[in-house]
Design a protein around this motif. Structure first.
Motif, mmCIF file in Angstrom:
data_model
loop_
_atom_site.group_PDB
_atom_site.id
_atom_site.type_symbol
_atom_site.label_atom_id
_atom_site.label_comp_id
_atom_site.label_asym_id
_atom_site.label_seq_id
_atom_site.Cartn_x
_atom_site.Cartn_y
_atom_site.Cartn_z
ATOM 1 N N PRO A 67 11.970 -2.460 -19.598
ATOM 2 C CA PRO A 67 12.992 -1.413 -19.693
ATOM 3 C C PRO A 67 13.959 -1.490 -18.517
ATOM 4 N N GLU A 68 15.007 -2.272 -18.659
ATOM 5 C CA GLU A 68 15.943 -2.506 -17.561
ATOM 6 C C GLU A 68 16.605 -1.216 -17.083
ATOM 7 N N ALA A 69 16.843 -0.272 -17.999
ATOM 8 C CA ALA A 69 17.584 0.938 -17.626
ATOM 9 C C ALA A 69 16.827 1.788 -16.618
ATOM 10 N N SER A 70 15.502 1.900 -16.797
ATOM 11 C CA SER A 70 14.716 2.771 -15.897
ATOM 12 C C SER A 70 14.001 1.996 -14.803
ATOM 13 N N ALA A 71 14.080 0.665 -14.822
ATOM 14 C CA ALA A 71 13.340 -0.141 -13.845
ATOM 15 C C ALA A 71 13.948 0.001 -12.458
ATOM 16 N N GLU A 72 13.121 -0.218 -11.459
ATOM 17 C CA GLU A 72 13.522 -0.100 -10.064
ATOM 18 C C GLU A 72 12.618 -0.997 -9.249
ATOM 19 N N TYR A 73 13.052 -1.337 -8.052
ATOM 20 C CA TYR A 73 12.218 -2.123 -7.143
ATOM 21 C C TYR A 73 11.425 -1.163 -6.242
ATOM 22 N N LEU A 74 10.125 -1.416 -6.123
ATOM 23 C CA LEU A 74 9.246 -0.532 -5.353
ATOM 24 C C LEU A 74 8.448 -1.371 -4.353
ATOM 25 N N THR A 75 8.420 -0.912 -3.144
ATOM 26 C CA THR A 75 7.722 -1.634 -2.077
ATOM 27 C C THR A 75 6.215 -1.610 -2.305
ATOM 28 N N VAL A 76 5.602 -2.756 -2.110
ATOM 29 C CA VAL A 76 4.146 -2.905 -2.178
ATOM 30 C C VAL A 76 3.684 -3.525 -0.864
ATOM 31 N N PRO A 77 2.676 -2.969 -0.183
ATOM 32 C CA PRO A 77 1.914 -1.790 -0.591
ATOM 33 C C PRO A 77 2.607 -0.493 -0.150
ATOM 34 N N LYS A 78 2.563 0.520 -1.003
ATOM 35 C CA LYS A 78 3.125 1.826 -0.682
ATOM 36 C C LYS A 78 2.628 2.827 -1.716
ATOM 37 N N SER A 79 2.238 4.013 -1.219
ATOM 38 C CA SER A 79 1.726 5.040 -2.116
ATOM 39 C C SER A 79 2.877 5.759 -2.804
ATOM 40 N N SER A 118 -7.290 -5.099 -3.154
ATOM 41 C CA SER A 118 -7.881 -3.922 -2.519
ATOM 42 C C SER A 118 -7.775 -2.745 -3.482
ATOM 43 N N PRO A 119 -8.572 -1.677 -3.249
ATOM 44 C CA PRO A 119 -8.579 -0.553 -4.199
ATOM 45 C C PRO A 119 -7.175 -0.035 -4.512
ATOM 46 N N ILE A 120 -6.903 0.136 -5.800
ATOM 47 C CA ILE A 120 -5.635 0.677 -6.286
ATOM 48 C C ILE A 120 -5.911 2.057 -6.851
ATOM 49 N N ALA A 121 -5.044 3.025 -6.528
ATOM 50 C CA ALA A 121 -5.274 4.413 -6.944
ATOM 51 C C ALA A 121 -4.569 4.671 -8.281
ATOM 52 N N SER A 122 -5.333 5.097 -9.275
ATOM 53 C CA SER A 122 -6.781 5.139 -9.167
ATOM 54 C C SER A 122 -7.432 4.414 -10.343
ATOM 55 N N ILE A 180 -0.053 0.949 -6.018
ATOM 56 C CA ILE A 180 -0.614 -0.121 -5.176
ATOM 57 C C ILE A 180 -0.294 0.226 -3.719
ATOM 58 N N TRP A 181 -1.189 0.959 -3.102
ATOM 59 C CA TRP A 181 -0.975 1.366 -1.708
ATOM 60 C C TRP A 181 -1.769 0.483 -0.743
ATOM 61 N N ASN A 182 -2.555 -0.446 -1.288
ATOM 62 C CA ASN A 182 -3.324 -1.383 -0.474
ATOM 63 C C ASN A 182 -2.818 -2.800 -0.691
ATOM 64 N N ASP A 183 -3.359 -3.725 0.073
ATOM 65 C CA ASP A 183 -2.888 -5.108 0.053
ATOM 66 C C ASP A 183 -3.431 -5.882 -1.150
ATOM 67 N N ILE A 184 -2.616 -6.834 -1.605
ATOM 68 C CA ILE A 184 -3.044 -7.830 -2.595
ATOM 69 C C ILE A 184 -2.800 -9.212 -1.985
ATOM 70 N N TYR A 185 -3.840 -10.034 -1.941
ATOM 71 C CA TYR A 185 -3.738 -11.382 -1.376
ATOM 72 C C TYR A 185 -3.864 -12.428 -2.489
ATOM 73 N N MET A 186 -3.145 -13.519 -2.304
ATOM 74 C CA MET A 186 -3.205 -14.640 -3.249
ATOM 75 C C MET A 186 -3.394 -15.924 -2.473
ATOM 76 N N GLY A 187 -4.194 -16.834 -3.000
ATOM 77 C CA GLY A 187 -4.424 -18.085 -2.303
ATOM 78 C C GLY A 187 -5.385 -18.973 -3.048
ATOM 79 N N ASP A 188 -5.809 -20.045 -2.360
ATOM 80 C CA ASP A 188 -6.772 -20.969 -2.919
ATOM 81 C C ASP A 188 -8.092 -20.245 -3.166
ATOM 82 N N GLN A 189 -8.846 -20.674 -4.182
ATOM 83 C CA GLN A 189 -10.080 -19.985 -4.529
ATOM 84 C C GLN A 189 -11.079 -19.964 -3.371
ATOM 85 N N GLU A 190 -11.106 -21.078 -2.590
ATOM 86 C CA GLU A 190 -12.033 -21.109 -1.461
ATOM 87 C C GLU A 190 -11.624 -20.090 -0.399
ATOM 88 N N ALA A 191 -10.308 -19.961 -0.185
ATOM 89 C CA ALA A 191 -9.825 -18.983 0.787
ATOM 90 C C ALA A 191 -10.154 -17.565 0.338
#
Length: 664
Positions: A67-79, A118-122, A180-191
């Motif tokens: 929905p382009e009309a109502s979409a917006e950019y939101l900072t992550v992580p932020k409550s 990390s935990p996402i509310a809720s 999403i007020w907590n961190d999300i990490y992406m990387g190699d499976q071993e990491a």
């Protein structure tokens, strides 16, 4: 000044140890570019922070158009609580959809990558390239359809192209925070795998150490019940250990996945309240003169009311009061960590200085943890365990020092007590020797007096009998009175002599076996003339009950028992009413023979009944007598292994009971 420098360095180290991983490249306008390097070959993980594409109040499936009309950019992580407006208008802050476009290096295609969420509310659902990879709780658009649940999640996937689309639907009807007020990490499976185990191990070790420390304090408290400080320190340690299961990597969810989310949140609050109250009780117990009792009562009242508020309200309500709760904790710790410890340091109390430094460190750790959950910058979670672990270690050292000090004081006191006891024993032995010598001297003196009295009294009695022949009838009464008083003086001398011998354990005691019937016949013959001669009525119980096949025997010294019978008879007559009745009876009770003297007397006081057999006791000076005869009776009966006592069953009836053991 040195204390402040140390505190600053500890603060820097704590923040450095909890710093976030490298966040480059950063998400920009819903896209992140990893095409410059291969995630699968770097063995690193990167935080997906920045501006994500966000559709508020809409749950967009991956196959649906955005929905382009109502979409917006939101900072992550932020409550969501800090984003009340999007596109210039207020939104519900209850559900929405995040979207992120990811560019990968060609080498990462076909390789397994991972996400640490990390935990996402809720509650949330996550897709990558239209494939649902993770669902936590139940995402819904109403309170009834949404089911909250928070847990640390690790997701692994294999990209089939260098361009990925990540969609995350989030709903929150349960608590203050959202999105999403907590961190999300992406990387190699071993990491990512490397990131999954250490935090759990760290929290397990931290919780285990705190619980073991709490157990140590509780055992210490059980051994030293009078010192309650270690009890409260143990409760504080256990509270912090339990708290570890509810924060950080959320161990309670790992071990108890079926625990309701709302009750988990309530438990977090209850445990923190318990920890604050235990800390205040501990400080009150070690610094009672510095920690106000009124402040402690006020703390209990405020935190107790807040605990009831948490218990009876849903999470969406009580989590809105996190700022209030943080202020309450901060004020309580300010009072204890600064004011109470400042007073204790001023008065140079044991462990005050180290406790103050550790308390201030713990205060800033709690402050950082609390501010982190309020999304205040430059703060970090996970410091509270470190801060309080330092505090508890210092208090353990203080407890050991206090114990050593108490043991030293106890040893010194024991030594002084031993010296005092030795000195007291010496004085007692010295005084005992003096009393023994005085006792022997008095006994010898009493023997000499009795010996010197016997000779003139015997002469007086002899001369009185000779004078009765030559004296006229009118003088006979005077001579009779002289003879009676002489006889009383002889009895007194005998009693004094017996008393002296009993005191020295030198009484000539020669018991022999005698049948009960024979002894009672002797008693009846001995007492009847004395009683009738005094003008009293005499009666006795027949001896028929004693005619048994087996003769019942008592072991007595008849000479001494004759003294007992004479003394009791004379005293019974002294207290008897004129023309009263005096009776003798007996009772056989298993292995005891009771000989009962009974007569009619005026009512006697309780004091007289209790003290009748005490030495030198007289009811009154007008009663006459020496107060020795009955005391001698008691000692002679005791020599026979028996007992003697007096009773007044009725107002004008007196009984003297002699109990003697029976030998078959």
């Amino acid at each position: 000044m040195r204390t402040l420098v140390v505190m600053f360095l500890v603060w820097v180290v704590m923040l450095t140890g909890c710093s976030k991983e490298e966040s480059i490249p950063r998400v920009n306008k819903g896209e992140v570019d990893f095409s410059e390097f291969s995630l699968s070959s770097t063995n690193h993980s990167y935080m997906l922070s920045g501006d994500w594409l966000f559709a508020p109040d809409t749950l967009v499936d991956p196959e649906q158009s955005w929905p382009e009309a109502s979409a917006e950019y939101l900072t992550v992580p932020k409550s969501w609580e800090f984003v009340p407006y999007l596109n210039g208008k207020e939104w519900g802050r209850e559900f929405g959809t995040y979207r992120l476009q990811i560019r990968l290096h060609p080498d990462d295609v076909g390789k397994t990558l991972g996400l640490k969420i990390s935990p996402i509310a809720s509650s949330f659902r996550m897709w990558i390239d239209g494939r649902l990879l993770k669902e936590v709780g139940a995402v819904g658009t109403t309170v009834s359809t949404a089911v909250p649940h928070e847990s640390q999640e690790y997701v692994f996937f294999t990209p089939q192209s260098s361009k990925l689309q990540m969609d995350i639907q989030v709903s929150n009807f349960a608590q203050r925070k959202g999105g999403i007020w907590n961190d999300i990490y992406m990387g190699d499976q071993e990491a990512i795998r490397a990131k999954s185990l250490p935090p759990v191990v760290r929290d397990c070790m931290s919780a285990g150490a705190l619980l073991m420390m709490g157990l140590f304090y509780l055992v210490f408290a059980s051994l030293y019940i009078t010192d309650r400080s270690t009890l409260f320190l143990g409760l504080l340690s256990i509270s912090l250990g339990l708290r570890t299961f509810l924060f950080g990597e959320v161990l309670v969810t790992f071990f108890f996945p079926d625990l309701l989310w709302e009750w988990k949140v309530k438990l977090e609050y209850f445990i923190e309240i318990a920890a604050i109250l235990a800390l205040n009780q501990y400080l009150r117990s070690i610094f009672p003169e510095h920690f106000s009792k009124n402040v402690l009562r006020f703390t209990y009242m405020i935190f107790g009311l807040f605990a009831l508020f948490v218990l009876f309200t849903p999470a969406i309500i009580f989590t809105q009061c996190l700022t209030t709760f943080t202020v309450m904790i901060t004020c309580s710790l300010l009072y204890s960590s600064f004011l109470v410890y400042a007073r204790a340091v001023k008065h140079r109390r044991l462990g005050a200085r180290s406790g103050a430094i550790a308390g201030i460190i713990a205060f800033f750790a709690v402050l950082s943890d609390s501010f982190y959950y309020l999304s205040i910058p430059l703060t970090s979670e996970g410091l509270i365990n470190t801060g309080f672990f330092i505090y508890l270690l210092t208090q353990m050292a203080v407890t050991v020092r206090r114990y050593i000090s108490l043991k030293q004081d106890s040893a010194a006191l024991t030594m002084r007590l031993a010296e005092s006891n030795e000195e007291l024993e010496h004085k007692v032995m010295q005084r005992t020797r003096q009393l023994t010598e005085s006792y022997r001297f008095n006994s010898r003196l009493l023997h000499n007096i009795v010996h010197d009295l016997n000779a003139p009294i015997a002469l007086i009695r002899q001369q009185t009998k000779l004078l009765q022949v030559h004296v006229q009838k009118d003088g006979i009464n005077h001579l009779t009175l002289i003879e009676q008083q002489s006889e009383w003086a002889v009895r007194l001398a005998q009693n004094l002599n017996d008393l002296a011998r009993l005191q020295e354990n030198k009484m000539n005691f020669q018991p022999s076996s005698m049948s009960m019937e024979e002894m009672l016949r002797f008693l009846y013959k001995r007492t009847e003339p004395i009683i009738r001669g005094g003008g009293f009525k005499w009666s006795h119980k027949a001896l028929d009950e004693l005619f048994e096949a087996v003769t019942l025997v008592v072991n007595i010294d008849l000479f001494l028992m004759e003294r007992v019978f004479d003394n009791i008879t004379s005293n019974m007559l002294k207290y008897a009413l004129p023309d009263g009745n005096v009776s003798l009876s007996y009772a056989k009770r298993e292995t005891v023979l009771e000989i009962i003297f009974e007569n009619e007397v005026a009512s006697l006081s309780d004091e007289t009944l209790d003290r009748m057999f005490d030495r030198f006791y007289q009811q009154g000076p007008e009663e006459g007598g020496s107060g020795i005869g009955l005391a001698v009776c008691k000692e002679i009966v005791r020599l026979h292994g028996g007992q003697i006592h007096v009773d007044q069953p009725e107002k004008e009836r007196l009984q003297v009971v002699i109990s003697l053991p029976i030998m078959r």
